[in-house]
Design a protein around this motif. Sequence first.
Motif, short mmCIF file in Angstrom:
data_model
loop_
_atom_site.label_atom_id
_atom_site.label_comp_id
_atom_site.label_asym_id
_atom_site.label_seq_id
_atom_site.Cartn_x
_atom_site.Cartn_y
_atom_site.Cartn_z
N LYS A 54 0.89 -1.31 -0.06
CA LYS A 54 -0.04 -0.04 -0.02
C LYS A 54 0.91 1.38 -0.13
CE LYS A 54 -4.04 -1.96 2.13
NZ LYS A 54 -5.24 -1.85 3.47
N SER A 55 2.10 1.09 0.31
CA SER A 55 2.97 2.25 0.48
C SER A 55 3.85 2.45 -0.85
CB SER A 55 3.95 2.13 1.49
OG SER A 55 5.01 1.13 1.40
N VAL A 56 3.77 1.59 -1.69
CA VAL A 56 4.37 1.77 -3.06
C VAL A 56 3.68 2.54 -4.27
CG1 VAL A 56 5.39 0.51 -4.96
CG2 VAL A 56 5.42 -0.56 -2.84
N ASP A 57 4.41 3.67 -4.73
CA ASP A 57 3.71 4.43 -5.65
C ASP A 57 3.78 4.02 -6.98
OD1 ASP A 57 2.95 6.26 -3.58
OD2 ASP A 57 5.23 7.24 -3.64
N VAL A 58 5.04 3.26 -7.30
CA VAL A 58 5.16 2.94 -8.74
C VAL A 58 5.42 1.44 -8.62
CG1 VAL A 58 6.34 3.33 -10.85
CG2 VAL A 58 6.04 5.30 -9.21
N THR A 59 4.63 0.69 -9.51
CA THR A 59 4.73 -0.82 -9.45
C THR A 59 5.22 -1.21 -11.02
OG1 THR A 59 2.37 -1.34 -10.05
CG2 THR A 59 2.99 -0.90 -7.74
N ARG A 68 5.31 4.71 -16.51
CA ARG A 68 6.48 4.98 -15.88
C ARG A 68 7.54 4.31 -16.37
NH1 ARG A 68 4.06 7.63 -11.17
NH2 ARG A 68 6.10 8.46 -10.40
N ARG A 69 8.82 4.74 -16.27
CA ARG A 69 9.99 4.09 -16.47
C ARG A 69 10.57 3.10 -15.33
NH1 ARG A 69 14.76 6.89 -16.41
NH2 ARG A 69 13.91 8.53 -15.06
N ILE A 70 11.23 2.11 -15.69
CA ILE A 70 11.64 0.95 -14.56
C ILE A 70 12.23 1.54 -13.44
CG2 ILE A 70 13.59 0.20 -15.72
CD1 ILE A 70 12.42 -2.73 -14.67
N GLN A 71 13.09 2.51 -13.94
CA GLN A 71 13.95 3.22 -12.74
C GLN A 71 13.23 3.66 -11.63
OE1 GLN A 71 14.79 3.32 -16.06
NE2 GLN A 71 16.59 3.27 -16.70
N GLU A 72 11.98 4.29 -11.96
CA GLU A 72 11.13 4.95 -10.89
C GLU A 72 10.43 3.89 -10.08
OE1 GLU A 72 8.76 8.34 -12.73
OE2 GLU A 72 9.28 7.08 -14.39
N VAL A 85 11.35 -4.38 -8.05
CA VAL A 85 10.22 -3.75 -8.71
C VAL A 85 9.00 -4.59 -8.40
CG1 VAL A 85 9.19 -3.18 -10.86
CG2 VAL A 85 11.65 -3.14 -10.90
N SER A 86 8.17 -3.94 -7.65
CA SER A 86 7.05 -4.49 -6.59
C SER A 86 5.65 -4.65 -7.49
CB SER A 86 6.65 -3.73 -5.63
OG SER A 86 6.06 -2.44 -5.85
#
Length: 269
Positions: A54-59, A68-72, A85-86
Motif C-alpha cells: 500500500k505504500s508503493v507509488d510506482v509498480t 513510468r520508467r522501470i528506474q522509477e 520492482v514490486s
Amino acid sequence: MAVVIAVANQKGGVGKSTTVVNLAACLGARGKKVLCVDIDAQGNTTSGFGIKKKSVDVTVYDVLLGQRRIQEAIIKTEFKNVSVVSSTSALAGADIELVDLDNRSNRLKMQLLTVKLDYDYIFIDCPPSLSLLTINALCACDTVLIPLQCEFYSLEGLSQLIESIRLVKKRYNPNIDIEGILFTMYNNRLNLTNQVVGEVKKHFPKKVFKTVIPRNVRLSEAPSFGKPVIYFDKTSSGAEAYESLAAEMLARRRAEEKEKKKLAMAGKD
C-alpha cells in the motif's frame, strides 16, 4: 551485464516466490547486485522482502503499461545488494490491458534493457499461468529456472512449460535456455519423491540442480516476517539449502565463462 532469469512454472504453489526471494538474498550477501521483478499479482516476492504494498507509488503495472520508467519503480530493500520492482493486485487486469498495446510481448524486455548494466542478476517472479505477463518474462529472459515440487502433477506441468519455452524460443526469443530444474519441498523418505526425481533426471540429465530445497518450517515462516530465510534463521536447513543453490549457480556461471573463453582462444588459433 545482468543475467536475466525467469523463475517460472505453470503450476502454483511450487516455490517460485520463495526461490526468488531467498536465492536473490543469498547472491546479494555474496556481493552480487540483484534486482527482483515481481510480475505475479499475488505480490509474494514484494511482501517477502518486507515491502508494504500500500505504500508503493510506482509498480511493475505502471512500467508494463508504459506509464513510468522501470528506474522509477525500483525499491532498494534493507537486505544487502537486493532491489525490487514490486507488484500489487492491480496487475491482475494487466493481461487484458496489454492485449491492445504495441509490442505487447516485449514490453518488459525493453524496460529491462535500460537497467541490465546496473546488476549482476535480474530475477523475474512469474505468475502460475501462461499469460501475457509470463510471455513477457520469457521474451525478456536469458534463462528459465523451474522450481518443481516432487509430485505426479508437477511432471505434467513441467512438460507443458517446456513446450511453452520451445514456442517462445521459436517465435520470440531464440536465445532462451533452461537455467535448471530445482526440486522444492523435498522429502527423500517418500517413494514418490524419488520416482519424480528419477523421471526428471532421465529426461533432463544436465539441467537438474544438485541442490534440493527441503520442507522446512523456518523457510515457511520467514515471509510472514518480511525476511529472506538467511536473515530470519541462518542456521535452518532452508537457509543452508538456498546458500548451497547460490554457490552452485555461481560455480556453473564461472564454468560457462571459462568454457567460452577457451572456445574464443581456440577460434583465434
